[in-house]
Design a protein around this motif. Structure first.
Motif, mmCIF file in Angstrom:
data_model
loop_
_atom_site.group_PDB
_atom_site.id
_atom_site.type_symbol
_atom_site.label_atom_id
_atom_site.label_comp_id
_atom_site.label_asym_id
_atom_site.label_seq_id
_atom_site.Cartn_x
_atom_site.Cartn_y
_atom_site.Cartn_z
ATOM 1 N N GLU A 87 0.821 -1.198 0.000
ATOM 2 C CA GLU A 87 0.000 0.000 0.000
ATOM 3 C C GLU A 87 0.863 1.258 0.000
ATOM 4 O OE1 GLU A 87 -3.331 0.353 -0.230
ATOM 5 O OE2 GLU A 87 -3.459 -1.821 -0.554
ATOM 6 N N GLN A 88 1.905 1.257 0.848
ATOM 7 C CA GLN A 88 2.703 2.480 0.977
ATOM 8 C C GLN A 88 4.145 2.172 1.341
ATOM 9 O OE1 GLN A 88 0.927 5.876 3.074
ATOM 10 N NE2 GLN A 88 2.811 6.022 4.274
ATOM 11 N N LEU A 89 5.056 2.775 0.604
ATOM 12 C CA LEU A 89 6.474 2.730 0.918
ATOM 13 C C LEU A 89 6.839 3.980 1.690
ATOM 14 C CD1 LEU A 89 9.504 1.894 0.634
ATOM 15 C CD2 LEU A 89 9.482 3.075 -1.592
ATOM 16 N N GLY A 90 7.446 3.786 2.852
ATOM 17 C CA GLY A 90 8.014 4.898 3.587
ATOM 18 C C GLY A 90 9.494 4.966 3.243
ATOM 19 N N LEU A 91 9.886 5.964 2.472
ATOM 20 C CA LEU A 91 11.259 6.076 1.997
ATOM 21 C C LEU A 91 12.005 7.098 2.840
ATOM 22 C CD1 LEU A 91 13.413 5.316 -0.093
ATOM 23 C CD2 LEU A 91 12.526 7.161 -1.553
ATOM 24 N N ILE A 92 13.005 6.655 3.550
ATOM 25 C CA ILE A 92 13.803 7.540 4.389
ATOM 26 C C ILE A 92 15.185 7.660 3.760
ATOM 27 C CG2 ILE A 92 14.693 7.961 6.705
ATOM 28 C CD1 ILE A 92 12.449 6.162 7.761
ATOM 29 N N GLY A 93 15.383 8.763 3.055
ATOM 30 C CA GLY A 93 16.594 8.957 2.267
ATOM 31 C C GLY A 93 16.243 8.880 0.794
ATOM 32 N N CYS A 94 16.096 10.042 0.162
ATOM 33 C CA CYS A 94 15.611 10.088 -1.226
ATOM 34 C C CYS A 94 16.733 10.346 -2.234
ATOM 35 C CB CYS A 94 14.531 11.167 -1.363
ATOM 36 S SG CYS A 94 13.108 10.935 -0.298
ATOM 37 N N GLY A 95 17.886 9.744 -2.009
ATOM 38 C CA GLY A 95 18.994 9.913 -2.938
ATOM 39 C C GLY A 95 18.984 8.873 -4.046
ATOM 40 N N LEU A 96 20.157 8.537 -4.545
ATOM 41 C CA LEU A 96 20.279 7.589 -5.652
ATOM 42 C C LEU A 96 19.677 6.229 -5.315
ATOM 43 C CD1 LEU A 96 21.485 6.622 -8.406
ATOM 44 C CD2 LEU A 96 23.566 6.049 -7.118
ATOM 45 N N MET A 97 20.124 5.635 -4.208
ATOM 46 C CA MET A 97 19.684 4.281 -3.865
ATOM 47 C C MET A 97 18.210 4.239 -3.478
ATOM 48 S SD MET A 97 22.417 2.476 -4.374
ATOM 49 C CE MET A 97 22.262 0.933 -3.478
ATOM 50 N N GLY A 98 17.806 5.130 -2.587
ATOM 51 C CA GLY A 98 16.412 5.145 -2.168
ATOM 52 C C GLY A 98 15.474 5.528 -3.291
ATOM 53 N N GLY A 99 15.867 6.556 -4.041
ATOM 54 C CA GLY A 99 15.043 6.995 -5.157
ATOM 55 C C GLY A 99 14.890 5.920 -6.210
ATOM 56 N N SER A 100 15.959 5.196 -6.482
ATOM 57 C CA SER A 100 15.899 4.122 -7.476
ATOM 58 C C SER A 100 15.001 2.991 -7.005
ATOM 59 C CB SER A 100 17.312 3.587 -7.756
ATOM 60 O OG SER A 100 18.119 4.586 -8.360
ATOM 61 N N PHE A 101 15.019 2.701 -5.703
ATOM 62 C CA PHE A 101 14.156 1.653 -5.158
ATOM 63 C C PHE A 101 12.689 2.039 -5.323
ATOM 64 C CE2 PHE A 101 11.898 -0.457 -1.639
ATOM 65 C CZ PHE A 101 12.278 -1.779 -1.849
ATOM 66 N N ALA A 102 12.380 3.302 -5.025
ATOM 67 C CA ALA A 102 10.999 3.766 -5.169
ATOM 68 C C ALA A 102 10.541 3.676 -6.618
ATOM 69 C CB ALA A 102 10.884 5.205 -4.665
ATOM 70 N N LEU A 103 11.390 4.122 -7.537
ATOM 71 C CA LEU A 103 11.027 4.064 -8.951
ATOM 72 C C LEU A 103 10.883 2.626 -9.435
ATOM 73 C CD1 LEU A 103 13.279 6.883 -10.486
ATOM 74 C CD2 LEU A 103 10.800 6.952 -10.068
ATOM 75 N N ALA A 104 11.752 1.742 -8.921
ATOM 76 C CA ALA A 104 11.683 0.335 -9.320
ATOM 77 C C ALA A 104 10.393 -0.308 -8.832
ATOM 78 C CB ALA A 104 12.893 -0.418 -8.771
ATOM 79 N N LEU A 105 9.998 0.002 -7.591
ATOM 80 C CA LEU A 105 8.738 -0.533 -7.078
ATOM 81 C C LEU A 105 7.560 -0.040 -7.906
ATOM 82 C CD1 LEU A 105 8.798 -0.408 -3.155
ATOM 83 C CD2 LEU A 105 9.139 -2.376 -4.643
ATOM 84 N N LYS A 106 7.590 1.253 -8.252
ATOM 85 C CA LYS A 106 6.510 1.816 -9.069
ATOM 86 C C LYS A 106 6.460 1.160 -10.446
ATOM 87 C CE LYS A 106 6.066 6.450 -7.054
ATOM 88 N NZ LYS A 106 5.988 7.892 -7.364
ATOM 89 N N LYS A 107 7.622 1.015 -11.058
ATOM 90 C CA LYS A 107 7.681 0.426 -12.403
ATOM 91 C C LYS A 107 7.144 -1.004 -12.400
ATOM 92 C CE LYS A 107 10.888 -0.553 -16.207
ATOM 93 N NZ LYS A 107 12.304 -0.463 -16.678
#
Length: 295
Positions: free
Chosen positions: A3-23
């Motif tokens: 339902e929801q990802l809580g992302l703590i740290g929105c840099g390269l690694m965290g941002g890429s994880f969020a985008l990968a989950l969305k994709k």
């Protein structure tokens, strides 16, 4: 589906994880927090996150999966900040390059809730940092090492394995101690050597001249010397004992070469090179095999 990802740290690694989950269609909403408000704002503008959170605690609020993409030295404080929201149903992971210290930090911060935490190390990255470089395919085809402890909940470990596998990763497990020993040898020491190589050249009066004629071999060997200084400072310090042990092995191997060169012993030099060359060739073939769990 989360339902929801809580992302703590929105840099390269965290941002890429969020985008990968969305994709991959694995998450409905991403709530993000970074220490720098401008980073969080930029992450929202780029579509990496959907909602900005003013704190780590609020990023974790309502999340069923939380990813810490912060410096390893900040792990304990970050987990302590979200402790009261961690439940047995929540999956909490990190992406740190060292694991013994991270596990210790998790035990100290989460106490009886540490079972929800699955330490993870995605073996990937770039020489650049920042949410602007976040890439949904950063983890595709990469290896992810999980280092569960005796208190890690089996359900959360299975979730972690499933998430990373769904992102196209090869997943294996190691103990935190085995992980740090291995990565001191294959990652942390090579980075330190690359940093030292660059410094050793630039410290010489003709250093700039030497660099001006360097070719592809030097470029490839020193590529990792362009890494983020603060991040690598933390990694080298966090794994100092294993790093220094591997450095001793390297010094002995270097001494063997130096002695052979000094003595003009061509056969010894050839033998040392052959050993390294054959080992490297075997490793290239081995890298294509199926990776199995290591205890």
């Amino acid at each position: 589906m989360f339902e929801q990802l809580g992302l703590i740290g929105c840099g390269l690694m965290g941002g890429s994880f969020a985008l990968a989950l969305k994709k991959a269609g694995l998450v409905k909403r991403v709530v993000g927090y970074s220490k720098s408000p401008s980073t969080t704002d930029r992450a929202r503008q780029l579509g990496v996150i959907d909602v900005e959170a003013p704190s780590a605690l609020l990023a974790a609020a309502g999340a069923d999966i939380v990813l810490l993409a912060v410096p390893v030295a900040a792990t304990q404080d970050t987990l302590k900040a979200i402790k009261h929201l961690v439940t047995p149903q929540m999956l909490v992971m990190d992406v740190g390059s060292t694991k013994t210290d991270v596990v210790h930090a998790a035990r100290q911060a989460l106490r009886d809730r540490v079972g929800s935490f699955v330490p993870a190390h995605p073996v990937t990255g770039r020489e650049v940092s920042g949410v602007e470089y976040a890439d949904a395919d950063l983890y595709q085809g990469r290896q992810v090492i999980l280092t569960p402890t005796e208190r890690t909940l089996s359900a959360q470990l299975q979730k972690a394995e499933s998430v990373w596998t769904a992102l196209g990763c090869r997943v294996q497990s190691m103990s935190p101690e085995s992980h740090d020993t291995a990565f001191a040898a294959i990652s942390h020491l090579p980075h330190m050597l690359a940093f030292a190589m660059m410094n050793g050249i630039t410290a010489q009066a003709e250093g700039e001249t030497f660099l001006s004629v360097a070719g592809p071999g030097f470029r490839d060997f020193t590529r990792i010397a362009a890494g983020d200084a603060k991040m690598w400072r933390d990694i080298l310090l966090a794994n100092r004992d294993e790093l220094l042990a591997q450095s001793a092995h390297f010094r002995q191997a270097l001494t063997d070469f130096e002695q052979a060169v000094q003595q003009g012993d061509g056969q010894a030099i050839e033998n040392l090179i052959t050993l390294a060359s054959e080992t490297r060739a075997h490793w290239r073939m081995g890298a294509q095999r199926t990776h199995k769990a290591v205890s």
